[in-house]
Design a protein around this motif. Structure first.
Motif, short mmCIF file in Angstrom:
data_model
loop_
_atom_site.label_atom_id
_atom_site.label_comp_id
_atom_site.label_asym_id
_atom_site.label_seq_id
_atom_site.Cartn_x
_atom_site.Cartn_y
_atom_site.Cartn_z
N SER A 94 -3.24 -2.77 1.60
CA SER A 94 -3.26 -1.57 2.45
C SER A 94 -3.78 -1.90 3.84
O SER A 94 -3.20 -1.47 4.85
CB SER A 94 -4.14 -0.50 1.80
OG SER A 94 -4.33 0.58 2.68
N SER B 53 5.15 1.24 1.82
CA SER B 53 6.19 0.76 0.91
C SER B 53 7.30 1.78 0.73
O SER B 53 8.37 1.45 0.22
CB SER B 53 5.57 0.41 -0.44
OG SER B 53 4.86 1.52 -0.97
N ASP C 212 2.13 6.80 1.63
CA ASP C 212 1.48 6.14 0.51
C ASP C 212 0.20 5.47 1.00
O ASP C 212 -0.21 5.66 2.15
CB ASP C 212 2.42 5.14 -0.19
CG ASP C 212 2.94 4.05 0.74
OD1 ASP C 212 2.15 3.56 1.59
OD2 ASP C 212 4.12 3.68 0.64
N SER C 213 -0.43 4.68 0.16
CA SER C 213 -1.74 4.12 0.48
C SER C 213 -1.68 3.01 1.52
O SER C 213 -2.72 2.55 1.99
CB SER C 213 -2.39 3.58 -0.79
OG SER C 213 -1.64 2.50 -1.33
N ARG C 214 -0.49 2.57 1.89
CA ARG C 214 -0.35 1.51 2.89
C ARG C 214 -0.08 2.06 4.29
O ARG C 214 0.09 1.28 5.23
CB ARG C 214 0.77 0.55 2.49
CG ARG C 214 0.55 -0.13 1.14
CD ARG C 214 1.68 -1.08 0.79
NE ARG C 214 1.46 -1.72 -0.50
CZ ARG C 214 2.23 -2.68 -1.00
NH1 ARG C 214 3.28 -3.10 -0.30
NH2 ARG C 214 1.98 -3.22 -2.17
N LYS D 82 -0.41 5.17 -6.95
CA LYS D 82 -0.88 4.40 -8.09
C LYS D 82 -1.64 3.14 -7.67
O LYS D 82 -2.47 2.62 -8.40
CB LYS D 82 0.31 4.01 -8.98
CG LYS D 82 0.97 5.19 -9.67
CD LYS D 82 2.14 4.74 -10.53
CE LYS D 82 2.79 5.93 -11.23
NZ LYS D 82 3.95 5.52 -12.07
N GLU D 83 -1.33 2.67 -6.47
CA GLU D 83 -1.97 1.45 -5.99
C GLU D 83 -3.41 1.69 -5.54
O GLU D 83 -4.28 0.85 -5.74
CB GLU D 83 -1.15 0.89 -4.81
CG GLU D 83 -1.57 -0.47 -4.33
CD GLU D 83 -0.61 -1.01 -3.28
OE1 GLU D 83 -1.00 -1.05 -2.10
OE2 GLU D 83 0.53 -1.37 -3.64
N GLU D 84 -3.66 2.88 -4.96
CA GLU D 84 -4.99 3.16 -4.41
C GLU D 84 -5.18 4.67 -4.21
O GLU D 84 -4.24 5.35 -3.81
CB GLU D 84 -5.15 2.44 -3.07
CG GLU D 84 -6.53 2.50 -2.50
CD GLU D 84 -6.57 1.90 -1.10
OE1 GLU D 84 -7.18 2.53 -0.21
OE2 GLU D 84 -5.98 0.83 -0.90
#
Length: 436
Positions: free
Chosen positions: A343, A378, A384-386, A394-396
């Motif tokens: 991230s 992504s 999303d978390s990035r 789901k990643e963060e």
């Protein structure tokens, strides 16, 4: 957590959040001389509140009197928080010694606060940990100035991120957003300084801008969890305290760099007093067009200015940061490598790309778009978390709580009350306030 305890915690968290915002309103006798609706209509329009005092001690004492009930309830929350830790006698004495050496005016504030609240200083110090344990470290910042901007302006953008993976942190997200509805101005006449901030005076302030136009934001450094790697640790002044001291004493980024280099800074892998916010990576800008990014631990520090192109590898007039060391060697400091926290790598790269893409044409609207950006993660069709404008996935579990943009030349601050992609910016003009 059992349902009964959840209700108790909800009440305890909600009450100080409400009281922190509305205590000065409730304390006013005007509420008895007009209708409730008229009263709140008037006071919601008042977004900037003064705390004027004759000295640092008087400031602390007045804050204590004004916030006696919220501080009492916050102390109770601290005792319930399952991640709670208390200051050891050794760490307490260490911080007092550092404050005596580097920031006696902050120590006077704390003494005044203790007297105003009738709460011991050591107990007040432990309150800071409950906030630090809940605060995410995943913020993103950008700086632009001079030829990078369309009209030779200076801009600072700040996306404030936090985590929402448990009940306390979700409530804390609401707490953070509630803070944005009121900006405080500390005005200490004997020290001849004024600065604006959000949050809880003294114990949990987020500095914004001072009367000289010096402006602030910061990201948190994520340290490696690889036990085979070295992490630079050592005692010194908490960078939370150093950030506040900077707003009280510095006029421009050159003075900031000198203050940080000559001050012994605390750095640690644990988050208990005095080691909270030890490893922040602050950025600053001023009315003269100066911009500055600082990376530091106890033994290492680098000050990167807008013209430090040999360090940044970028055109003059832009800086950016996420949550890993970009300018210092991570193998010396203990910072994560970019690939260890995807991230941070994505957000830093995206911030740089947007600054380059708009180089020479950066305006306030461009800055707003940077804080709202979710095209660098992504997923290209949703956040999303990035992303700079961060959404949990789901990643963060990180999310952008709010954002601010500062234009120091005219003392303007633009602030959202929630995630910037879904909200408008509110303008706060400090030009008249700081000219008094």
């Amino acid at each position: 957590m059992e349902s009964g305890n959840v209700k108790i915690v909800t009440i305890l968290v909600s009450l100080p959040m409400f009281l922190t915002i509305f205590t000065p309103m409730i304390a006013s006798d005007r509420i008895f001389s007009s209708s409730v609706m008229d009263y709140f209509a008037k006071n919601f329009a008042k977004k900037i509140w003064y705390i004027k005092a004759s000295s640092p001690y008087d400031y602390g004492f007045k804050v204590g009197k004004l916030f006696r009930l919220p501080y009492f309830l916050l102390e109770k929350i601290n005792s319930l928080n399952r991640k709670n830790t208390h200051a050891s006698e050794e760490s307490f004495e260490e911080q007092i010694k550092n404050m005596e050496t580097y920031s006696p005016l902050l120590l006077e504030e704390l003494k005044g606060l203790s007297a105003g609240l009738n709460i011991k200083m050591k107990k007040l110090m432990t309150l800071c940990h409950v906030f630090d344990s809940l605060t995410g470290k995943q913020c993103t910042v950008t700086l632009s100035t001079g030829n990078a901007t369309k009209n030779h302006d200076t801009f600072l953008t700040f996306n404030v991120d936090t985590e929402v993976d448990d009940y306390f942190k979700i409530l804390f997200l609401l707490f953070l957003r509630a803070f944005t509805y009121k900006i405080w101005v500390a005005d200490i006449t004997s020290m001849d300084y004024k600065y604006a901030f959000i949050g809880i005076p003294i114990l949990y302030e987020w500095p914004i801008i001072n009367e000289e136009g010096l402006s602030f934001a910061a990201t948190g450094l994520i340290l490696t969890d690889n036990k085979s790697r070295y992490i630079d640790e050592g005692p010194g002044m908490s960078t939370y305290m150093l950030e506040r001291l900077t707003m009280m004493t510095c006029k421009n980024v050159s003075e900031v760099a000198e203050l940080w280099k000559r001050t012994e800074r605390a750095s640690g892998t644990y988050s208990k007093w005095p080691h909270f916010w030890d490893n922040s990576m602050p950025v600053w800008c001023d009315r003269e067009g100066g911009i500055l990014s600082i990376e530091q631990t106890h033994n290492y520090i680098i000050t990167v200015f807008g013209n430090s192109t040999e360090i940044t590898g970028a055109p003059e007039g832009i800086l950016w940061h996420a949550n890993h060391h970009q300018w210092l060697n991570p193998n010396l400091t203990g910072s994560i490598q970019p690939q260890e926290y995807i991230s941070s790598m994505y957000r830093a790269d995206r911030a740089y790309d947007l600054l380059i893409e708009n180089y020479g044409n950066i305006t306030l609207d461009v800055c707003k778009n940077i804080t709202r950006d979710y095209q660098g993660g992504s997923k290209k069709d949703s956040g999303d978390s990035r992303d700079i404008c961060k959404y949990p996935d789901k990643e963060e579990p990180g999310i952008t709580a709010f954002a601010w943009i500062i234009h120091p030349q005219d003392y303007s601050v633009y602030l959202t009350h929630t995630i910037p992609s879904n909200s408008k910016y509110t303008k706060y003009d400090f030009s008249e306030i700081f000219s008094k």
